[in-house]
Design an enzyme around this catalytic site. Structure first.
Site, PDB file in Angstrom:
ATOM      1  NE  ARG A 156      -3.184  -0.166   3.065  1.00 48.28           N
ATOM      2  CZ  ARG A 156      -3.092   0.499   4.226  1.00 48.28           C
ATOM      3  NH1 ARG A 156      -3.173   1.805   4.238  1.00 48.28           N
ATOM      4  NH2 ARG A 156      -2.937  -0.169   5.358  1.00 48.28           N
TER       5      ARG A 156
ATOM      6  CE1 TYR B 252     -16.570   8.448 -18.158  1.00 50.52           C
ATOM      7  CE2 TYR B 252     -15.443   8.686 -16.059  1.00 50.52           C
ATOM      8  CZ  TYR B 252     -16.209   7.933 -16.937  1.00 50.52           C
ATOM      9  OH  TYR B 252     -16.614   6.670 -16.578  1.00 50.52           O
TER      10      TYR B 252
ATOM     11  CG  ASP C 246      -9.207  13.791 -18.187  1.00 51.57           C
ATOM     12  OD1 ASP C 246      -8.460  13.148 -18.950  1.00 51.57           O
ATOM     13  OD2 ASP C 246     -10.164  13.273 -17.588  1.00 51.57           O
TER      14      ASP C 246
ATOM     15  CE  LYS D  94     -11.860   5.165 -20.730  1.00 53.36           C
ATOM     16  NZ  LYS D  94     -11.742   5.321 -19.275  1.00 53.36           N
TER      17      LYS D  94
END
Length: 408
Positions: A84, A138, A203, A228
């Site tokens: 983590r 988005y 973005d 993507k």
């Protein structure tokens, strides 16, 4: 970014931003970033480290290292401690993406939304809960901001209104260019100037660092849904924020606290995806430009949106029923998401932006007849034949049933 402009990355001190050696082309860096030590290790492919924890017999030293991370979020020197906090395979991807975006660091997460959530949580922790944002974004990004799920408050504005929308508690300005799904473009340099001292988050999922590097235009954070184009094959989910080291330290602490980790296997696949990113983006962009031209000449298409910067995304509005086009494709994949080697088509008002209020959605240019096409690596003639057939299905669906039957 095409090969004509990659030399502009080089800085005056002989090295490019983000540590890329001067004179090394972007495509070369995409292949080699994050892998420079492999030959010395006697390896060709990067190792995949699936460990969740790492042994140490010196618990005092481990305590000191954990205290240091908790204090400032800096990457740990020496061996890993716990998954983590960090993972060696994921770290290779982060190093490579930072080099491609020209930033000091990058912090990877389980998804693009996890990455954006971490940014909002970090700014909120400083008492800077107000966000200024420009639509369209988005759909889930829009929803996260509008719903205030993480305690943020958003002011929506156009680029010209950003400066007037800033408040003392504004912690972030967020834009997407080219925007999802309309492909609207924003002058990032002008927006960054309007932000003043408030960090600008851009973005860059649609453009990728192949077409633009927002930090060179003043952005301080660059967000990717790595699912993507960075992955590029529709088989990995992830998100990443490229930024300066100061912000990266805070994001690592948020990731440690919230557990929005990128799995090591995903990190491995994303690093592999970066090596072909320039080739994939340029090839798909050439096909997309040709398809956009043909769609613009088709009388069944009302309007085509294709960005000035280029890229592999097309948005187009049909005169008839967009759902018939979705149902009519046979080669193209009718699915949400984008950036894969195969071409995908979807209806934003029904899927990716369904969660956005209908009036807000339409006000941002996302009409009910808009279709979004993510162009892949198939031959342009095969794709055009499929689109022509699907547009014919749309035309038939929009005509009276007796007329359709009589035309057979």
């Amino acid at each position: 970014m095409d090969s004509r402009t990659h030399d502009a990355y080089a800085a005056q001190d002989g090295h490019a931003a983000g540590g890329r050696p001067a004179g090394r082309a972007f495509a070369t860096e995409a292949v080699h970033a994050g892998r420079e030590d492999l030959a010395e290790l006697g390896l060709h492919a990067p190792p995949l480290d699936l460990s969740t924890t790492y042994p140490s017999r010196d618990s005092r030293a481990e305590a000191a290292r954990i205290d240091a991370f908790a204090a400032d979020g800096a990457e740990l020197a020496g061996p890993p401690v716990y998954g983590r906090i960090g993972n060696p395979t994921v770290a290779r991807f982060e190093t490579a993406l930072a080099r491609l975006e020209g930033t000091e660091a990058a912090v990877a997460f389980a998804s693009g939304m996890a990455a954006l959530s971490a940014v909002l949580l970090l700014r909120n922790s400083l008492g800077l809960r107000h966000v200024v944002a420009v639509r369209p974004l988005y759909g889930c990004s829009d929803h996260l901001l509008t719903a205030g799920l993480l305690g943020s408050e958003v002011t929506w504005t156009d680029p010209a209104g950003i400066r007037d929308a800033l408040r003392p508690d504004t912690g972030l300005v967020m834009v997407e260019s080219p925007a999802n799904p309309t492909l609207a473009e924003i002058d990032l340099r002008a927006v960054a100037h309007a932000c003043g001292s408030v960090p600008l988050l851009a973005d860059n999922t649609f453009a990728t660092p192949v077409l633009q590097r927002p930090v060179e235009q003043g952005a301080r954070l660059v967000l990717h849904s790595a699912t993507k184009y960075l992955g590029g094959h529709g088989d990995v989910m992830g998100g990443v924020v490229a930024c300066d080291e100061e912000l990266a330290r805070g994001l690592r602490q948020v990731r440690f606290a919230t557990g929005g980790l990128l799995h090591p296997l995903a990190g491995y696949l994303l690093l592999r995806g970066l090596s072909t990113l320039p080739v994939r983006v340029r090839a798909a962009s050439a096909t997309a430009a040709e398809l956009a031209r043909r769609l613009a000449d088709d009388p069944r298409v009302a309007r085509v949106h294709y960005p000035r910067i280029g890229g592999a995304m097309i948005a187009f509005e049909v005169h008839g029923d967009p759902h018939a086009v979705i149902g009519g494709v046979r080669l193209i994949t009718p699915a949400v998401s984008l950036g894969s080697v195969d071409t995908l088509i979807q209806h934003p008002a029904s899927i990716s932006h369904r969660i956005v209020d209908a009036d807000d959605r339409r006000g941002a240019g996302v009409s009910d007849r808009l279709l979004r096409l993510s162009v892949g690596l198939e031959d342009v003639e095969d794709l055009w034949a499929d689109l022509r057939g699907a547009l014919g299905a749309e035309q038939a669906a929009d005509r009276p049933a007796e007329e359709v039957a009589g035309s057979r």
